[in-house]
Design a protein around this motif. Structure first.
Motif, PDB file in Angstrom:
ATOM      1  N   HIS A  41       0.852  -1.195   0.000  1.00  0.00           N
ATOM      2  CA  HIS A  41       0.000   0.000   0.000  1.00  0.00           C
ATOM      3  C   HIS A  41       0.884   1.241   0.000  1.00  0.00           C
ATOM      4  O   HIS A  41       1.986   1.233   0.544  1.00  0.00           O
ATOM      5  N   SER A  58      -6.128   1.163  -1.924  1.00  0.00           N
ATOM      6  CA  SER A  58      -6.907  -0.015  -1.516  1.00  0.00           C
ATOM      7  C   SER A  58      -7.668  -0.623  -2.697  1.00  0.00           C
ATOM      8  O   SER A  58      -7.768  -1.847  -2.813  1.00  0.00           O
ATOM      9  N   SER A 168     -11.995   4.644  -1.220  1.00  0.00           N
ATOM     10  CA  SER A 168     -12.022   6.097  -1.374  1.00  0.00           C
ATOM     11  C   SER A 168     -11.964   6.488  -2.851  1.00  0.00           C
ATOM     12  O   SER A 168     -12.265   7.619  -3.196  1.00  0.00           O
ATOM     13  N   THR A 281      -5.567   8.009  -2.317  1.00  0.00           N
ATOM     14  CA  THR A 281      -4.107   8.107  -2.405  1.00  0.00           C
ATOM     15  C   THR A 281      -3.650   8.084  -3.867  1.00  0.00           C
ATOM     16  O   THR A 281      -2.744   8.827  -4.239  1.00  0.00           O
TER      17      THR A 281
HETATM   18  P1  13P Z   1      -6.995   4.518  -0.094  1.00  0.00           P
HETATM   19  O1  13P Z   1      -5.973   3.496  -0.288  1.00  0.00           O
HETATM   20  O2  13P Z   1      -8.345   4.059  -0.591  1.00  0.00           O
HETATM   21  O3  13P Z   1      -6.662   5.859  -0.617  1.00  0.00           O
HETATM   22  O4  13P Z   1      -7.257   4.673   1.482  1.00  0.00           O
HETATM   23  C1  13P Z   1      -6.356   5.112   2.361  1.00  0.00           C
HETATM   24  C2  13P Z   1      -6.331   4.334   3.577  1.00  0.00           C
HETATM   25  O5  13P Z   1      -6.597   4.791   4.636  1.00  0.00           O
HETATM   26  C3  13P Z   1      -5.931   2.978   3.501  1.00  0.00           C
HETATM   27  O6  13P Z   1      -6.101   2.465   4.706  1.00  0.00           O
END
Ligand code: 13P
Ligand code: SF4
Length: 377
Positions: A41, A58, A168, A281
């Protein structure tokens, strides 16, 4: 066929230098070849992310797990709910059939890598909330939506009740889908992502009561508030993104005229409302990548990602939006020592820290995850 041996002991890895650990990780990865996929991640520290075969947010990571063909083990450099999602998607029935029932082993290098937001909604609390909502309104009118940052049991709840998962990156598309099914949404566990997305769709706060699972009755709401609701928001948050405040935005704008404020939708409404851009992100990364040299940014998301963007884009001026250290302490649990330990165990045929979601929960979670993947293809 590999023979399961006793797991290699963990403690000695702590005594190795980063150089030695890097070398051993590279060697283990070479030995495992295509049968291994290391996923990372964006919030992981640089020293770990350099060993990831694929990185993403994610949503991207769940798609990658869903698509994996050759690999037989996934080492997930992320947090617990991500590894659960990978296990569900990589081992869904059609994938298992192609592999003659052989499971992809999903490994979380450190079991303590959880998510404080996911921990804010337990399945028994969600089930109790659903029962209580049913005392006031018809639950057939509600689409339950769980943010992917949640335990598999909550995803299964959504699967069973006509609901869906969101990330997100696709929250708006998922909410649009949800409203096409039913007139209300019950959104958990992140109130901020739910609220920020709904506000952009024209739903106002007076139609978004907050469900506090620690209140005795109706989550602390009047019957009228529930009857008037369009989106019921679970009282949960990300302890990292919760720390960004409107004052931080004002301070940067005053000090650096022309600066652009780029934030994650897990930040509170007061920050999202006045930011220039809000997104996952991946959207944050893409926005910075595409910006011309000399652009000034103050970015409100996890510290490791912002520091990496600073390094990768010296042609731009990048600041961290908060004066405080906002880092995801649980992601940070994944370090070179744990990565090395889990990989070397795989080399000798032992799966340590395997994440396996039970069949019943996996089946219903998959229903909700597949709805999401279909909505945001
Ligand atoms: P994203 O990866 O969907 O941007 O979310 C951030 C997050 O908090 C992952 O735990
Ligand atoms: Fe959970 Fe927040 Fe960490 Fe993401 S950044 S894993 S939501 S605690």
């Amino acid at each position: 066929m590999s023979v399961a041996l006793e797991p290699l002991p963990f403690p000695p890895f702590r005594e190795l230098s980063n150089e030695e650990l890097n070398q051993r990780i590279v060697t283990a990865k070479q030995r495992l070849g295509k049968s291994l996929l290391v996923l990372g991640h964006h919030y992981q520290q640089d020293e770990v992310i350099q060993h990831a075969d694929l990185n993403g947010d994610s949503y991207q990571l769940s798609k990658l797990a869903a698509e994996s063909a050759d690999c037989r083990s996934i080492v997930f450099c992320g947090v617990h709910f991500m590894a659960e999602t990978a296990d569900i998607l990589a081992n869904r029935p059609e994938k298992l059939a192609v592999r003659n029932g052989e499971r992809v082993g999903v490994v979380l290098p450190d079991m303590a890598a959880g998510c404080s937001m996911a921990d804010m909604a337990a399945i028994r609390q969600v089930e109790s909330a659903w029962r209580q909502l049913g005392e006031v309104i018809d639950t057939d009118e509600i689409t339950p939506v769980t943010y992917i940052n949640s335990a598999a049991s909550l995803k299964a709840f959504c699967g069973r009740h006509g609901g869906i998962v969101c990330t997100s990156s696709n929250a708006r598309a998922v909410l649009e889908w949800s409203f096409a099914q039913r007139k209300r949404v019950f959104f958990f566990p992140d109130q901020h992502l739910g609220r920020n997305t709904s506000l952009k769709m024209g739903i106002t706060n007076e139609h978004m009561p907050i469900w506090n699972p620690h209140e005795e009755e109706h989550g602390g709401n009047t019957q009228q508030a529930i009857e008037d609701s369009r989106v019921i928001l679970w009282k949960g948050h990300c302890s990292v993104h919760q720390m960004f405040q409107a004052d931080h935005v004002h301070t940067f704008r005053k000090k650096y005229p022309g600066i652009q404020i780029l934030v994650h939708p897990e930040c509170p409404q007061e920050v999202n409302d006045i930011a220039d851009i809000s997104g996952s992100t991946s959207k944050i990364i893409e926005t910075v990548r595409k910006a011309p040299a000399g652009t000034k940014w103050a970015i409100g998301t996890e510290l490791h990602l912002v520091n990496r963007l600073k390094k990768e884009h010296p042609e731009q001026e990048i600041h961290f939006l908060s004066p405080l250290v906002c880092m995801c302490a649980t992601m940070y649990r994944i370090d070179l020592a744990h990565l090395c330990w889990s990989l070397e165990n795989l080399v000798q045929g032992t799966i340590v820290n395997q994440i396996v979601v039970n069949d019943e929960i996996a089946t219903w979670s998959l229903v909700a995850l597949e709805r999401m993947l279909a909505v945001s293809k």
